[in-house]
Design a protein around this motif. Structure first.
Motif, PDB file in Angstrom:
ATOM      1  N   ASP A  15       7.852  75.253  21.845  1.00 37.89           N
ATOM      2  CA  ASP A  15       7.198  73.969  22.060  1.00 37.89           C
ATOM      3  C   ASP A  15       6.982  73.731  23.548  1.00 37.89           C
ATOM      4  OD1 ASP A  15       6.470  71.449  20.506  1.00 37.89           O
ATOM      5  OD2 ASP A  15       7.671  70.656  22.181  1.00 37.89           O
ATOM      6  N   LEU A  16       8.007  74.015  24.317  1.00 39.22           N
ATOM      7  CA  LEU A  16       7.950  73.833  25.764  1.00 39.22           C
ATOM      8  C   LEU A  16       6.885  74.746  26.357  1.00 39.22           C
ATOM      9  CD1 LEU A  16       9.165  72.662  28.372  1.00 39.22           C
ATOM     10  CD2 LEU A  16      10.787  74.556  28.347  1.00 39.22           C
ATOM     11  N   SER A  71      19.292  65.454  19.835  1.00 39.28           N
ATOM     12  CA  SER A  71      18.636  66.388  20.749  1.00 39.28           C
ATOM     13  C   SER A  71      19.587  67.531  21.102  1.00 39.28           C
ATOM     14  CB  SER A  71      18.206  65.704  22.039  1.00 39.28           C
ATOM     15  OG  SER A  71      18.275  64.339  21.936  1.00 39.28           O
ATOM     16  N   VAL A  99      20.593  59.502  19.081  1.00 39.36           N
ATOM     17  CA  VAL A  99      19.397  60.221  19.515  1.00 39.36           C
ATOM     18  C   VAL A  99      19.806  61.418  20.364  1.00 39.36           C
ATOM     19  CG1 VAL A  99      17.268  60.040  20.827  1.00 39.36           C
ATOM     20  CG2 VAL A  99      18.068  58.103  19.483  1.00 39.36           C
ATOM     21  N   LYS A 100      20.747  61.150  21.249  1.00 36.22           N
ATOM     22  CA  LYS A 100      21.214  62.181  22.169  1.00 36.22           C
ATOM     23  C   LYS A 100      21.870  63.321  21.398  1.00 36.22           C
ATOM     24  CE  LYS A 100      22.766  62.214  26.773  1.00 36.22           C
ATOM     25  NZ  LYS A 100      22.076  61.721  27.917  1.00 36.22           N
ATOM     26  N   SER A 143      17.645  70.640  32.650  1.00 39.27           N
ATOM     27  CA  SER A 143      17.874  69.205  32.561  1.00 39.27           C
ATOM     28  C   SER A 143      18.192  68.773  31.139  1.00 39.27           C
ATOM     29  CB  SER A 143      16.639  68.457  33.067  1.00 39.27           C
ATOM     30  OG  SER A 143      15.603  68.597  32.119  1.00 39.27           O
ATOM     31  N   ARG A 144      18.118  69.719  30.205  1.00 41.97           N
ATOM     32  CA  ARG A 144      18.348  69.351  28.812  1.00 41.97           C
ATOM     33  C   ARG A 144      19.792  68.977  28.522  1.00 41.97           C
ATOM     34  NH1 ARG A 144      15.549  74.238  26.086  1.00 41.97           N
ATOM     35  NH2 ARG A 144      13.391  73.570  26.174  1.00 41.97           N
ATOM     36  N   THR A 145      19.965  68.202  27.482  1.00 40.80           N
ATOM     37  CA  THR A 145      21.315  67.911  27.015  1.00 40.80           C
ATOM     38  C   THR A 145      21.934  69.222  26.530  1.00 40.80           C
ATOM     39  OG1 THR A 145      20.368  65.898  26.151  1.00 40.80           O
ATOM     40  CG2 THR A 145      22.635  66.404  25.516  1.00 40.80           C
ATOM     41  N   ARG A 154      19.647  69.885  18.319  1.00 41.34           N
ATOM     42  CA  ARG A 154      18.359  70.565  18.245  1.00 41.34           C
ATOM     43  C   ARG A 154      18.292  71.640  19.327  1.00 41.34           C
ATOM     44  NH1 ARG A 154      13.639  67.141  20.346  1.00 41.34           N
ATOM     45  NH2 ARG A 154      14.678  67.913  22.202  1.00 41.34           N
ATOM     46  N   ASN A 155      18.699  71.278  20.551  1.00 40.74           N
ATOM     47  CA  ASN A 155      18.662  72.247  21.637  1.00 40.74           C
ATOM     48  C   ASN A 155      19.554  73.444  21.352  1.00 40.74           C
ATOM     49  OD1 ASN A 155      16.989  70.570  22.982  1.00 40.74           O
ATOM     50  ND2 ASN A 155      18.577  69.698  24.303  1.00 40.74           N
ATOM     51  N   GLN A 159      13.322  74.624  34.854  1.00 40.22           N
ATOM     52  CA  GLN A 159      13.782  73.307  35.312  1.00 40.22           C
ATOM     53  C   GLN A 159      13.997  72.362  34.139  1.00 40.22           C
ATOM     54  OE1 GLN A 159      10.753  73.155  38.263  1.00 40.22           O
ATOM     55  NE2 GLN A 159      12.168  72.460  39.847  1.00 40.22           N
ATOM     56  N   VAL A 160      13.098  72.455  33.167  1.00 43.79           N
ATOM     57  CA  VAL A 160      13.260  71.603  31.985  1.00 43.79           C
ATOM     58  C   VAL A 160      14.535  71.996  31.238  1.00 43.79           C
ATOM     59  CG1 VAL A 160      12.283  70.957  29.764  1.00 43.79           C
ATOM     60  CG2 VAL A 160      10.792  71.190  31.754  1.00 43.79           C
TER      61      VAL A 160
END
Lengths: 85, 896
Positions: free
Chosen positions: B23-24, B9, B5-6, B70-72, B12-13, B66-67
């Motif tokens: 989206d954010l 992401s 899953v990680k 914190s993202r991978t 994707r990031n 901030q988001v």
């Protein structure tokens, strides 16, 4: 439940002790999503607004149980320690 | 599962940044809308609700940021940002960027080119599977820690050791007369005699046919089979796949081709790529030593012995086992094995002991690294001054809340990009230099054997380049990055001149000046010493004449002459050549001075000399010559006489020693008339009839003891004919060919050339290349140092313009100011010089102990270099100081 809903719910449940600001809420939600504990999807709010909703996944359920156990152990320990002193 | 899953992401990031961001954005905005709605529902007016909602949210962009943080993979994302930003800012100052890249490229390029030498001479693994298991077994004596074994010794080692999966032996590459058809004049190819298990133990699978079988190496002279080298097969047989089973002629004997070695296996020699491999049992066709029996004599030591260590067996076990065996040899065969030990070497040990050339490589690498260091200090100085100019930008970033670490990372990214560009250009330069080594005219092997320059840009060299690039990025970038992010914000924002004259800050730049001066001084010292060492070697009188000499080599074994026929041939050859018009004199010698081949050794005991208690005998180098040698080579006989026609095989044995030898063993008296005994004190006496002048026998070597034996009494198969001509020596070529044809039309002339030309290629070109290389490094280092020194000092002074203005305003006169700044420059360069002299001296000691005695400190070199560095520093301080003095104080005070 969407982000604001979650934030309000926490506020409600904790009697206003915890107010989760968007600056903490969104990073936390996105992290949990990336970990696979919650799933996100777009939906309609009660007033027909588009909002992003979050739902707990199976992995999230497990994680919650684990964290809850951990927390109760810690809080118990701290409680005991505080009482003893 | 969570990892998956990680990872999803993360990808994707990384790859759908835009979609994730949109989206954010939507999410935060919808959150805002929901908030507003909530407030309105609670009874707030619309405008008020909007305001309150915005306050509660705390800024759409901040939340989004901030988001994102914190993202991978946020780290990677910001790294990419750094890269993009760094490239933009480097492009803005493209002049500086180009200069820095060129500077670093010179340093890295030189290091990679010189490291490729060390790599080829020491580190490159044997081209076989599991090369680290392959060890070398050698004999040891008082004088040498690298001695070959004889065939009998090899067999004993092979059959009586348990530490190995197989023990192989091979002789050195030698000239083999090859012809595809019988009766054709043979051509010279490089052949190697190997043991029957050679290919099997090394794990080399032939690309065609097969390797040798063990039974093909059992009976002397029975199995005439040959494995071809890959290049030889390609050139001589046009890669014919049907070559296996064909017959060829080697030294006049018919051999059957049984296989072709693969391209991945060019042989075990560093410089040579053998054309042919034949079994040791075929030694009668190839053996070099006429006086010995290859299969029987335990002291006919021609074989290199290697073995594959069993897994689980330690090197120490193998060493102990071999030591016991060597003791046994000494006990069982005291006559030929007295005081000989044995050792087992790893590849590294073998390469560093068998050949000393790597030492030059190491010194070259040290010099190149010094160039790189000078380049790095230069770049650090440049970046430092650039960082000063960017001080305001950095202060603004810090004020806006950028983390210091993040800024340092940004600045380091910049220097990393510079270093990578420099590294790439450096690899190109290194590649160019290596290509230059490979080009035909640079290094000439004056021999018919298949020798090649082994230097290559291989993966180890590339790895070193990459490592050096990264290292230099940190060396150049770290200090400026640390310093420029440690600013006083308030001051920095107030004015562009953030010069807070703290001691710490100045210290950094002063250090750079000192480092610059000392490093370049050390580099120059080393370059001068090195160049002088080689030059000294070149200038050294060789002690013999080199002009008007024609040389050509004969090896009658190539056409199957026996010892008697060989002797007869040389006798007739010498006689006929003396009668040939145009020939002033004639000589035969086993080895020419400064030639390719090593001189043979002779073991002896000098009569009447008190032997040291731990010695049975001495071994010195020797040459076998005829009576015309000293005359033809112009070597003076100091005492006694030269060899004469009367020193025949039946006459009493005689020898001639050099002056060094005579002085060594008979320091007070006359060596003429004394005797030496061959092998040991019970050996045959040989009378010394003459003392010859000591000449230069080998390159870069100090004078040594040397012994001459007459050809008639010490028969040798392979001899060099030297002819002194009155005119152009090459005009004698045809007469020589005619004479040889009259004696035997099948005998090839090998290495026929004018000796002077050979001497230039052999003895002059190598040192000359070394001088060029070292000179270039010294020059590049000096130029870089001068440029860097000027830049640093000038910059330091120009930063003090305001201070100078204040001083002037307060009444200082320009001479005071000049004295101040120049005194400072003087002190710095002085410190650097002192440090540089110490380092240069240390390096000189190292070089003297490793390479050659270059004859002490070169005063002239220092007299040129030190004042010129001072001059540059003074000029660099003077020009901006002068300018600062000239401008009006009011202007200087406003100067930013």
């Amino acid at each position: 439940m969407h982000g604001l809903g979650i934030s309000r719910r926490i506020q409600q449940l904790t009697g206003g002790t915890f107010v989760v600001k968007p600056g903490s809420l969104f990073p936390a939600l996105h992290r949990m999503e990336e970990e696979g504990w919650i799933a996100a999807f777009w939906g309609e709010s009660e007033n027909n607004r588009r909002a992003k909703y979050y739902r707990m996944s199976k992995a999230g359920q497990k994680q919650l149980e684990a964290e809850t156990k951990r927390w109760s152990r810690i809080s118990l320990a701290i409680g005991q320690a505080l009482e003893a002193s | 599962m969570p990892l998956l899953v990680k990872a999803r992401s993360f990808l994707r990031n990384l790859f759908f940044t835009r979609r994730v961001d949109a989206d954010l954005d939507q999410e935060v905005h919808s959150h805002l809308e929901l908030l507003i709605e909530e407030k309105i529902r609670a009874g707030m007016p619309a405008a008020e609700a909007r305001r309150a909602a915005r306050i509660e949210l705390g800024g759409v962009e901040q939340v989004k940021e901030q988001v994102r943080d914190s993202r991978t993979g946020a780290f990677l994302d910001s790294l990419l940002q750094d890269f993009r930003f760094a490239i933009r800012s480097l492009r803005r100052t493209s002049g500086l960027t180009v200069f820095v890249v060129i500077t670093l490229a010179l340093g890295i390029g030189m290091t990679s080119a010189t490291f490729s030498m060390v790599d080829a001479l020491i580190f490159r693994p044997y081209p076989v599977p599991h090369p680290s298991n392959v060890v070398t077994l050698v004999g040891t004596t008082h004088d040498s820690s690298y001695e070959n074994f004889s065939y009998r010794e090899y067999r004993d080692i092979r059959d009586n050791t348990k530490s190995y999966d197989g023990v192989i032996a091979y002789a050195g590459m030698q000239a083999v007369g090859f012809s595809a058809e019988p009766g054709v004049t043979p051509r010279i190819k490089g052949g190697v005699m190997v043991s029957g298990n050679f290919f099997r133990v090394l794990g080399v699978e032939p690309r065609l046919g097969r390797g040798f079988r063990a039974d093909e190496d059992q009976v002397p002279g029975r199995d005439a089979v040959v494995v071809l080298g890959p290049d030889f097969w390609r050139h001589e047989f046009a890669s014919d796949p049907g070559v296996v089973g064909k017959t060829i002629h080697l030294n006049g004997t018919m051999f059957t081709v049984i296989g072709v070695a693969p391209d991945s296996f060019p042989g075990l020699l560093t410089f040579g790529h053998p054309d042919l491999y034949v079994p040791l049992a075929m030694a009668p066709v190839f053996s070099t030593n006429l006086g010995k029996n290859f299969f029987e004599d335990r002291d006919d030591r021609e074989l290199t012995v290697k073995a594959r260590l069993k897994t689980g067996t330690s090197l120490q076990d193998a060493r102990n086992e071999l030591a016991v065996l060597a003791k046994g040899f000494e006990r069982d065969y005291p006559n030929v094995t007295r005081s000989r030990g044995a050792a087992v070497y790893t590849q590294f040990q073998t390469r560093t002991i068998e050949d000393d050339n790597w030492k030059f490589g190491v010194v070259f690498v040290i010099l190149a690294l010094a160039v790189l260091l000078v380049a790095c200090t230069n770049v650090a100085g440049l970046l430092l001054s650039r960082a000063r100019e960017r001080a305001r930008e950095i202060a603004v970033r810090l004020a806006l809340g950028a983390g210091r670490l993040r800024l340092i990372r940004l600045l380091l990214t910049e220097s990393l990009i510079l270093a990578i560009l420099g590294g790439l250009a450096g690899i190109a330069i290194g590649y160019g230099v290596i290509e230059w080594f490979h080009s035909k005219d640079t290094i000439v092997f004056a021999t018919e054997l298949p020798l090649a320059v082994p230097f290559q840009m291989d993966k180890r060299v590339l790895l070193v380049c990459v490592g050096l690039s990264v290292l230099s990025a940190f060396l150049c970038g770290l200090a400026p990055a640390l310093q420029s992010t440690r600013v006083d914000l308030v001051n920095a924002l107030k004015s562009a001149d953030v010069e807070v004259p703290g001691r710490k800050r100045l210290w950094g730049r002063n250090m750079l000046v000192v480092a610059q001066v000392s490093m370049s001084l050390m580099l120059l010292t080393a370059a001068f010493l090195m160049a002088r060492g080689f030059e000294h070697d070149l200038m050294l009188d060789t002690g013999f004449t080199k002009d008007h000499l024609l040389m050509t080599t004969f090896d009658p074994r190539l056409i199957q002459y026996n010892a008697t026929q060989t002797q007869q041939f040389y006798k007739l050859l010498a006689e006929r050549m003396r009668e040939t018009p145009g020939v002033q004199s004639e000589a035969l010698t086993q080895n020419i001075p400064l030639g390719n081949d090593d001189f043979d050794g002779v073991t002896f005991v000098p009569d009447g000399f008190t032997m040291p208690p731990d010695r049975e005998n001495f071994t010195v180098t020797m040459d076998t010559i005829d009576e015309g040698y000293f005359d033809t080579m112009g070597i003076t006989i100091l005492r006694g006489r030269a060899f004469a026609a009367t020193d025949t095989a039946d006459a009493p044995r005689v020898t001639i020693v050099n002056a060094h030898f005579a002085k060594h063993y008979w320091p007070g008296g006359d060596a003429v008339g004394k005797h030496i005994r061959l092998d040991n004190s019970a050996g045959a006496p040989v009378e010394i009839v003459g003392v010859a002048q000591t000449i230069k026998y080998q390159n870069m070597a100090t004078p040594t003891d040397f012994v001459y034996m007459p050809l008639a009494q010490h028969p040798v198969a392979r001899m060099v004919l030297l002819l002194r001509s009155s005119g152009d020596p090459l005009q004698l070529l045809q007469p020589v060919k005619d004479v040889v044809r009259s004696l035997d039309p099948n005998l090839p002339l090998l290495q026929t050339r004018a000796y002077e030309e050979f001497y230039l290629n052999q003895a002059v070109r190598g040192p000359q290349i070394a001088i060029d290389l070292v000179g270039t490094m010294g020059l590049v280092g000096l130029l870089l140092a001068i440029a860097g020194l000027y830049g640093l000092v000038a910059y330091n002074v120009s930063r003090r313009t305001r201070e100078i203005g204040i001083r002037m305003a307060l009444g200082a006169v320009s001479s005071d100011v000049l004295r101040l700044v120049m005194g400072k420059g003087f002190a710095l360069v002085g410190t650097g010089t002192a440090l540089g002299l110490v380092m240069g001296f240390a390096l000189e000691q190292l070089m003297n102990s490793m390479l050659f005695d270059s004859g002490g400190v070169d005063v002239v070199a220092y007299l040129i270099v030190v004042p010129s560095l001072f001059l540059v520093a003074m000029l660099a301080a003077y020009v901006p100081a002068r300018r600062a003095c000239r401008i009006a104080p009011t202007q200087a005070l406003r100067y930013e």
